[in-house]
Enzyme design. Structure first.
Site, short mmCIF file in Angstrom:
data_model
loop_
_atom_site.label_atom_id
_atom_site.label_comp_id
_atom_site.label_asym_id
_atom_site.label_seq_id
_atom_site.Cartn_x
_atom_site.Cartn_y
_atom_site.Cartn_z
N LEU A 1 0.85 -1.20 0.00
CA LEU A 1 0.00 0.00 0.00
C LEU A 1 0.89 1.25 0.00
CD1 LEU A 1 -2.60 -1.25 2.63
CD2 LEU A 1 -2.98 -0.97 0.16
N HIS B 1 3.32 -9.67 10.12
CA HIS B 1 4.39 -10.01 9.16
C HIS B 1 5.13 -11.24 9.69
CE1 HIS B 1 7.36 -9.42 6.05
NE2 HIS B 1 8.28 -9.62 6.97
C1 GAR Z 1 0.55 -15.27 7.16
O1 GAR Z 1 1.62 -16.11 7.47
C2 GAR Z 1 0.95 -13.82 7.28
O2 GAR Z 1 1.86 -13.56 8.30
C3 GAR Z 1 1.61 -13.59 5.94
O3 GAR Z 1 0.81 -14.28 5.01
C4 GAR Z 1 0.19 -15.40 5.67
C5 GAR Z 1 -1.30 -15.30 5.43
O4 GAR Z 1 -1.97 -16.41 5.91
N1 GAR Z 1 1.67 -12.20 5.64
C6 GAR Z 1 2.60 -11.66 4.87
O5 GAR Z 1 3.48 -12.30 4.34
C7 GAR Z 1 2.48 -10.16 4.69
N2 GAR Z 1 3.61 -9.64 4.01
P1 GAR Z 1 -3.55 -16.34 6.17
O6 GAR Z 1 -4.19 -15.80 4.91
O7 GAR Z 1 -3.92 -17.76 6.41
O8 GAR Z 1 -3.79 -15.47 7.35
#
Ligand code: GAR
Length: 203
Positions: free
Chosen positions: A96, A112
């Protein structure tokens, strides 16, 4: 006191969104979910939101290819219509712009999958392994115009085990994400920005 209105932005499976939403089922929770928005249609998270009785919408980024401003304008409209007090990015995989984020300063959280400020951006588990780290973790932080860099509100730490791959690390970390994010949101929504630390998964 009226409960804070929370909008949750997702891109996929939405397991963190579900953890947040289930915690907010508690009538004593200082916040309630009012909207789940995905940047992709037909993701599991949207179905899960509907199953939980939360209004769900998508603003597909693909038709806006090359025009990030137009995508963000649409996303901002959808969010504003829900009148959220807090926005939670939960596995939201679009960067964003500072312009989008600015009006929500102090009201937007992100999770994160790394121990920030280490490893902002993508491929955090592989980069953790490549760096020879003995620990990995996740961070919930306030969102600013800088990627994965706002004030930290909570972190969960797990050990890297012999034989770990990016996939096994991600899978072992996820349950701690599901503990940390709801705990942070509860405090944040009641005006408490003191930090939370979770240590888990000792070998
Ligand atoms: C999670 O592990 C979150 O921390 C990560 O994506 C995954 C989403 O899982 N986020 C990032 O990488 C943000 N840059 P979910 O859709 O099952 O919550």
């Amino acid at each position: 006191m009226s409960r804070k209105r929370v909008a949750i932005l997702i891109s996929g499976g939405g397991s963190n969104m579900v953890a947040l939403a289930k915690d907010m089922r508690d009538a004593n929770h200082p916040a309630k979910p009012v909207l789940v928005v995905s940047n992709t249609a037909n993701v599991g998270g949207l179905t899960k939101a509907a199953d939980l009785g939360i209004p769900a919408a998508h603003v597909d980024h693909r038709p806006f290819k090359g025009d990030r401003q137009a995508f963000e304008k649409k996303l901002q409209e959808v969010l504003l219509a829900a009148k959220p007090d807090i926005i939670c990015l939960a596995g939201f995989m679009r960067v964003l712009t500072p312009e989008f984020v600015a009006p929500w300063r102090g009201k937007m959280l992100n999770i994160h999958p790394s121990i920030l400020p280490l490893f902002p951006g993508l491929h955090t588990h592989q980069r953790t392994l490549d760096a020879g780290m003995t620990v990995q973790g996740c961070t919930v932080h306030q969102v600013t115009g800088d990627l994965d860099a706002g004030p930290i509100l909570g972190q969960a730490i797990i050990p890297v085990l012999p034989g770990d791959t990016a996939e096994t690390l991600a899978a072992r970390l996820l349950p701690f994400e599901h503990q940390l994010y709801p705990q942070v949101l509860r405090k944040f929504a009641s005006g408490d920005t003191s930090k939370i630390t979770l240590f888990g998964d000792q070998p």
